[in-house]
Scaffold this active site. Structure first.
Site, PDB file in Angstrom:
ATOM      1  N   CYS A  86       0.914  -1.191   0.076  1.00 34.19           N
ATOM      2  CA  CYS A  86       0.085  -0.165   0.037  1.00 34.19           C
ATOM      3  C   CYS A  86       0.985   1.301  -0.024  1.00 34.19           C
ATOM      4  CB  CYS A  86      -0.802   0.107   1.134  1.00 34.19           C
ATOM      5  SG  CYS A  86      -2.378   1.218   0.941  1.00 34.19           S
ATOM      6  N   HIS A 193      -3.286  -6.027   0.884  1.00 32.29           N
ATOM      7  CA  HIS A 193      -2.625  -5.937   2.150  1.00 32.29           C
ATOM      8  C   HIS A 193      -2.327  -7.318   2.542  1.00 32.29           C
ATOM      9  CE1 HIS A 193      -2.694  -1.696   3.549  1.00 32.29           C
ATOM     10  NE2 HIS A 193      -3.549  -1.738   2.823  1.00 32.29           N
ATOM     11  N   GLU A 195      -0.449  -8.765   4.848  1.00 30.79           N
ATOM     12  CA  GLU A 195      -0.277  -8.605   6.412  1.00 30.79           C
ATOM     13  C   GLU A 195      -1.942  -8.524   7.102  1.00 30.79           C
ATOM     14  OE1 GLU A 195      -0.516  -5.812   4.780  1.00 30.79           O
ATOM     15  OE2 GLU A 195      -0.747  -4.028   6.027  1.00 30.79           O
TER      16      GLU A 195
END
Lengths: 217, 78
Positions: A86, A193, A195
């Protein structure tokens, strides 16, 4: 155990999630500060998401001049694995460590939802998943339309630098590209994302593939 | 001295900000068919030499204020 440096810039907000994700895949997360020039001998680097410098000027355009970015560039040129997520992706593009630039979503809306990504290239960044298979990872961005001029785009694809493509048009990205690497393949960036997709309780663990690459390189 | 850097989206580059403004102006009844939105930077540079001021303005435009992939710029001294 591989040590992965997670950089906190002024305005990073996914640094804690990124550090947790590194732990989930079996690495040791090391917190790095944007104002330092010391990478603390880490084996890999993760630039997390957020809104560094309030997204002023262009997303990532000011954070790319953070003191630590000189060391990140040297690490990247030397072949060290670097993942930008991002805002981290935006910073790496502005720093010319990745091709293209992130521009405002064409639909003028902030997008926050899971997206399906098609594997375009068999790569250790995606656990060597077969071309044409899909993974699910969430996006949350207002400036996520990756742009690259037509010139040089075919070469980028032929060299295998496009790793993932959005299964549908999410934000107006050139050729629906979601994830690219540098020519050498050791620097990787994406707007989705990974994560946030490392725990079954959150619906997908496909993000482990990308974060996991940082500890298996 | 004062240097102004104008940054504009390049022709053909999608400009959601300009599109949104254009739609609003059209909604107000103005005969506007297109809007392109850029940025203005007024810089006070510590030099009395116009050539040096222009050189610095251009250097900052290339390095920081604009991104060559999507934007063009113009430097105005004075």
């Amino acid at each position: 155990m591989a040590r992965v440096g997670v950089i906190t810039f002024l305005g990073s907000l996914d640094d804690r999630d990124a550090m947790r994700a590194v732990g989930v895949v079996g690495g040791e997360a090391v917190s790095l500060w944007h104002g330092s020039t010391d990478l603390q001998g880490v084996d890999a680097i993760l630039l997390p998401g957020g809104f560094s410098y309030g997204d002023h000027l262009r997303c990532g355009a000011l954070a790319r001049f953070s003191p630590i970015m000189g060391a990140v560039a040297e690490f990247a040129v030397a072949g060290g694995p670097v993942l930008g997520i991002c805002n981290g992706f935006q910073i790496l593009c502005e720093a010319d460590l990745l091709p293209g630039i992130l521009t405002p979503n064409h639909g003028q809306r902030f997008i926050c939802r899971d997206v399906e990504l098609i594997v375009e290239q068999e790569s250790p960044w995606i656990g060597n998943r077969a071309v044409g298979t899909t993974i699910a990872v969430p996006v949350k961005h207002g400036d996520g339309a990756w742009f690259h001029p037509e010139e040089g785009l075919d070469e980028l694809e032929e060299q295998g630098q496009v790793l993932l493509r959005y299964a549908e048009d999410v934000n107006g990205a050139t050729r629906r590209v979601a994830c690219v690497t540098n020519a050498a393949g050791n620097v990787c960036g994406l707007m989705p994302h990974p994560e946030h997709a490392v725990d079954p309780i959150l619906g997908s663990i496909d993000g482990q593939l990308l974060v996991g690459r940082l500890i298996n390189s | 001295m004062r240097v102004t850097v104008l940054v504009r989206p390049k022709t053909g580059i999608r400009d959601p900000q300009g599109e949104a403004i254009g739609r609003s102006l059209g909604g107000l009844g103005y005969p506007v068919s297109a809007v392109s939105a850029g940025s203005i930077f007024d810089l006070e540079i510590d030099t009395d030499d116009p050539k040096e001021a222009e050189r610095l303005g251009a250097e900052m435009a290339v390095r920081v204020l604009s991104n060559d992939l999507i934007e063009g710029f113009e430097v105005i001294v004075g």
